[in-house]
Design a protein around this motif. Sequence first.
Motif, PDB file in Angstrom:
ATOM      1  N   MET A  23      -7.059  -1.106   1.138  1.00 47.14           N
ATOM      2  CA  MET A  23      -7.748   0.081   1.640  1.00 47.14           C
ATOM      3  C   MET A  23      -8.318   0.915   0.495  1.00 47.14           C
ATOM      4  SD  MET A  23      -7.704  -0.122   4.894  1.00 47.14           S
ATOM      5  CE  MET A  23      -7.060  -1.645   5.620  1.00 47.14           C
ATOM      6  N   LEU A  24      -7.547   1.084  -0.579  1.00 46.06           N
ATOM      7  CA  LEU A  24      -8.030   1.867  -1.715  1.00 46.06           C
ATOM      8  C   LEU A  24      -9.252   1.217  -2.357  1.00 46.06           C
ATOM      9  CD1 LEU A  24      -4.641   2.952  -3.346  1.00 46.06           C
ATOM     10  CD2 LEU A  24      -6.253   4.400  -2.095  1.00 46.06           C
ATOM     11  N   GLY A  25      -9.253  -0.103  -2.415  1.00 48.07           N
ATOM     12  CA  GLY A  25     -10.427  -0.800  -2.949  1.00 48.07           C
ATOM     13  C   GLY A  25     -11.655  -0.573  -2.088  1.00 48.07           C
ATOM     14  N   ALA A  26     -11.474  -0.607  -0.765  1.00 43.50           N
ATOM     15  CA  ALA A  26     -12.601  -0.369   0.145  1.00 43.50           C
ATOM     16  C   ALA A  26     -13.085   1.068   0.045  1.00 43.50           C
ATOM     17  CB  ALA A  26     -12.182  -0.698   1.574  1.00 43.50           C
ATOM     18  N   MET A  27     -12.149   2.029  -0.083  1.00 43.86           N
ATOM     19  CA  MET A  27     -12.536   3.435  -0.223  1.00 43.86           C
ATOM     20  C   MET A  27     -13.431   3.637  -1.443  1.00 43.86           C
ATOM     21  SD  MET A  27      -8.959   5.427   0.458  1.00 43.86           S
ATOM     22  CE  MET A  27      -7.949   5.120   1.899  1.00 43.86           C
ATOM     23  N   LYS A  28     -13.049   3.033  -2.534  1.00 40.53           N
ATOM     24  CA  LYS A  28     -13.830   3.175  -3.762  1.00 40.53           C
ATOM     25  C   LYS A  28     -15.226   2.594  -3.591  1.00 40.53           C
ATOM     26  CE  LYS A  28     -13.684   2.203  -8.741  1.00 40.53           C
ATOM     27  NZ  LYS A  28     -12.889   1.595  -9.834  1.00 40.53           N
ATOM     28  N   LEU A  71      -7.390   9.406   0.250  1.00 34.64           N
ATOM     29  CA  LEU A  71      -6.082   9.945   0.601  1.00 34.64           C
ATOM     30  C   LEU A  71      -6.015  11.427   0.255  1.00 34.64           C
ATOM     31  CD1 LEU A  71      -3.825   7.062  -0.784  1.00 34.64           C
ATOM     32  CD2 LEU A  71      -4.503   7.443   1.590  1.00 34.64           C
ATOM     33  N   SER A  72      -5.330  12.179   1.106  1.00 38.20           N
ATOM     34  CA  SER A  72      -5.194  13.610   0.886  1.00 38.20           C
ATOM     35  C   SER A  72      -3.755  13.951   0.504  1.00 38.20           C
ATOM     36  CB  SER A  72      -5.585  14.369   2.161  1.00 38.20           C
ATOM     37  OG  SER A  72      -5.502  15.759   1.978  1.00 38.20           O
ATOM     38  N   ASN A  73      -3.607  15.020  -0.282  1.00 38.95           N
ATOM     39  CA  ASN A  73      -2.290  15.576  -0.608  1.00 38.95           C
ATOM     40  C   ASN A  73      -1.338  14.554  -1.236  1.00 38.95           C
ATOM     41  OD1 ASN A  73      -3.063  18.075   0.527  1.00 38.95           O
ATOM     42  ND2 ASN A  73      -2.482  17.365   2.565  1.00 38.95           N
ATOM     43  N   GLN A  74      -1.873  13.707  -2.121  1.00 38.44           N
ATOM     44  CA  GLN A  74      -1.024  12.742  -2.807  1.00 38.44           C
ATOM     45  C   GLN A  74      -0.427  13.354  -4.073  1.00 38.44           C
ATOM     46  OE1 GLN A  74      -0.355   9.582  -1.454  1.00 38.44           O
ATOM     47  NE2 GLN A  74      -1.378  10.645   0.233  1.00 38.44           N
ATOM     48  N   MET A  75       0.842  13.013  -4.347  1.00 39.05           N
ATOM     49  CA  MET A  75       1.517  13.539  -5.530  1.00 39.05           C
ATOM     50  C   MET A  75       0.991  12.900  -6.805  1.00 39.05           C
ATOM     51  SD  MET A  75       5.438  13.821  -4.124  1.00 39.05           S
ATOM     52  CE  MET A  75       5.981  14.582  -5.665  1.00 39.05           C
ATOM     53  N   VAL A  76       0.424  11.688  -6.679  1.00 34.45           N
ATOM     54  CA  VAL A  76      -0.152  10.997  -7.832  1.00 34.45           C
ATOM     55  C   VAL A  76      -1.585  10.605  -7.483  1.00 34.45           C
ATOM     56  CG1 VAL A  76       2.048  10.139  -8.698  1.00 34.45           C
ATOM     57  CG2 VAL A  76       0.770   8.780  -7.055  1.00 34.45           C
ATOM     58  N   PRO A  77      -2.455  10.456  -8.473  1.00 30.93           N
ATOM     59  CA  PRO A  77      -3.848  10.097  -8.201  1.00 30.93           C
ATOM     60  C   PRO A  77      -3.974   8.732  -7.526  1.00 30.93           C
ATOM     61  CG  PRO A  77      -3.579  10.888 -10.453  1.00 30.93           C
ATOM     62  CD  PRO A  77      -2.205  10.696  -9.907  1.00 30.93           C
ATOM     63  N   SER A  78      -5.064   8.571  -6.774  1.00 34.04           N
ATOM     64  CA  SER A  78      -5.288   7.313  -6.059  1.00 34.04           C
ATOM     65  C   SER A  78      -5.368   6.124  -7.000  1.00 34.04           C
ATOM     66  CB  SER A  78      -6.565   7.410  -5.217  1.00 34.04           C
ATOM     67  OG  SER A  78      -6.420   8.338  -4.169  1.00 34.04           O
ATOM     68  N   TRP A  79      -5.936   6.345  -8.215  1.00 28.37           N
ATOM     69  CA  TRP A  79      -6.074   5.207  -9.125  1.00 28.37           C
ATOM     70  C   TRP A  79      -4.698   4.710  -9.585  1.00 28.37           C
ATOM     71  CZ3 TRP A  79      -4.186   5.050 -14.062  1.00 28.37           C
ATOM     72  CH2 TRP A  79      -3.878   6.269 -14.693  1.00 28.37           C
ATOM     73  N   VAL A  80      -3.727   5.607  -9.664  1.00 25.67           N
ATOM     74  CA  VAL A  80      -2.372   5.193 -10.042  1.00 25.67           C
ATOM     75  C   VAL A  80      -1.745   4.376  -8.912  1.00 25.67           C
ATOM     76  CG1 VAL A  80      -0.048   5.993 -10.619  1.00 25.67           C
ATOM     77  CG2 VAL A  80      -2.053   7.153 -11.579  1.00 25.67           C
ATOM     78  N   ILE A  81      -1.922   4.863  -7.671  1.00 31.33           N
ATOM     79  CA  ILE A  81      -1.398   4.125  -6.515  1.00 31.33           C
ATOM     80  C   ILE A  81      -2.030   2.741  -6.445  1.00 31.33           C
ATOM     81  CG2 ILE A  81      -1.186   4.110  -4.003  1.00 31.33           C
ATOM     82  CD1 ILE A  81      -1.315   7.158  -4.079  1.00 31.33           C
ATOM     83  N   ARG A  82      -3.347   2.686  -6.700  1.00 29.69           N
ATOM     84  CA  ARG A  82      -4.023   1.393  -6.647  1.00 29.69           C
ATOM     85  C   ARG A  82      -3.511   0.466  -7.741  1.00 29.69           C
ATOM     86  NH1 ARG A  82     -10.495  -0.009  -7.270  1.00 29.69           N
ATOM     87  NH2 ARG A  82     -10.355  -2.085  -6.310  1.00 29.69           N
TER      88      ARG A  82
END
Length: 328
Positions: free
Chosen positions: A234-239, A160-171
């Motif tokens: 999706m975040l799990g697959a990205m990782k 993900l691009s330009n997120q206000m919080v890190p991807s791990w937090v969203i996940r």
Amino acid sequence: MSDDLPILIETDGNPAPGNHVVGWFRSARGKRLRYAIFKSDVSVARGTVVLLHGRNECIEKYYETIRHFTDRGLWVATFDWRGQGLSDRLLKNRLRGHVRRFRDLETDLSIFLETIVLPETRLPFYMVAHSMGALVALSMAPDLSNRIERAVLMAPFVELSNQMVPSWVIRLVTRIIRITGFGWISSGRDRFPHPFKGNALTTDIDRYARNQALYTAHPELRLGPPTALWINEMLGAMKRVGRFEHLDQIKVPTLIIGAGNDPLVAQQAIETISNRFRAGRAIIIDGARHELLQEADRYRLAALAAIDAFIPSEQVPGLAADAVSRSG
């Protein structure tokens, strides 16, 4: 489930290419998915492009691109992912972009290749995948070496691009929502139609208007925001796909095409993956937004030139890709 005949939808300025076959196939959990095969008028086909869409896309959105490939003597085989287009939706609220498990999408693709592409189209097989479809293709790539000759991943959904919080937090947050049984909750309000100004997808107002008109005239084709479970999967697959051990297993020659002005996918992530990816290389189309095949001609034609040089395999992809990269 009804047994109605599958159709392709046409709108003003967006007629369906001729010489096609459209049908249904059954995938995991009995879901019915719509597919179409577009045949070239060239007497001896040069192969088949397996075209994979992104999120909130459908077969109709790619008519222009399909004509490009069939004019080159290639057939095109494509389908609507589960939960979008005219394929079976996964929730009572049809507008919620949902998936229960990422591997269900992989199963959809695998069954499509085995039951539709292999018996009904022409060898050799190439894959052109966009965004979410490119993430599915990248995830499955270690198992595609005996089925796909070459693959092109366009603006792959790898970070993900330009997120206000890190991807791990969203996940983490979406994981908690999932565990508590509320994975079906939408991640935002459905706002449609979307204005052209400030859109993340394309700089081409005519192609943008064409696609908006399609979804306005046929709301059954479109999606609203994704659910918490979709985001978590999706975040799990990205990782997973970014790991060395995954990329090192891929043997299919792969061209990754990034969009230089993509507000949705981080360009740095694409470059990082390509540096770890022995079977792949990346080029960036400077100035382009996320939907490269829906972009203004200055960007779209550069992307298509790179694809045309890469598939079929008679030509040398490295030289053509370098030329496109320089033209940015």
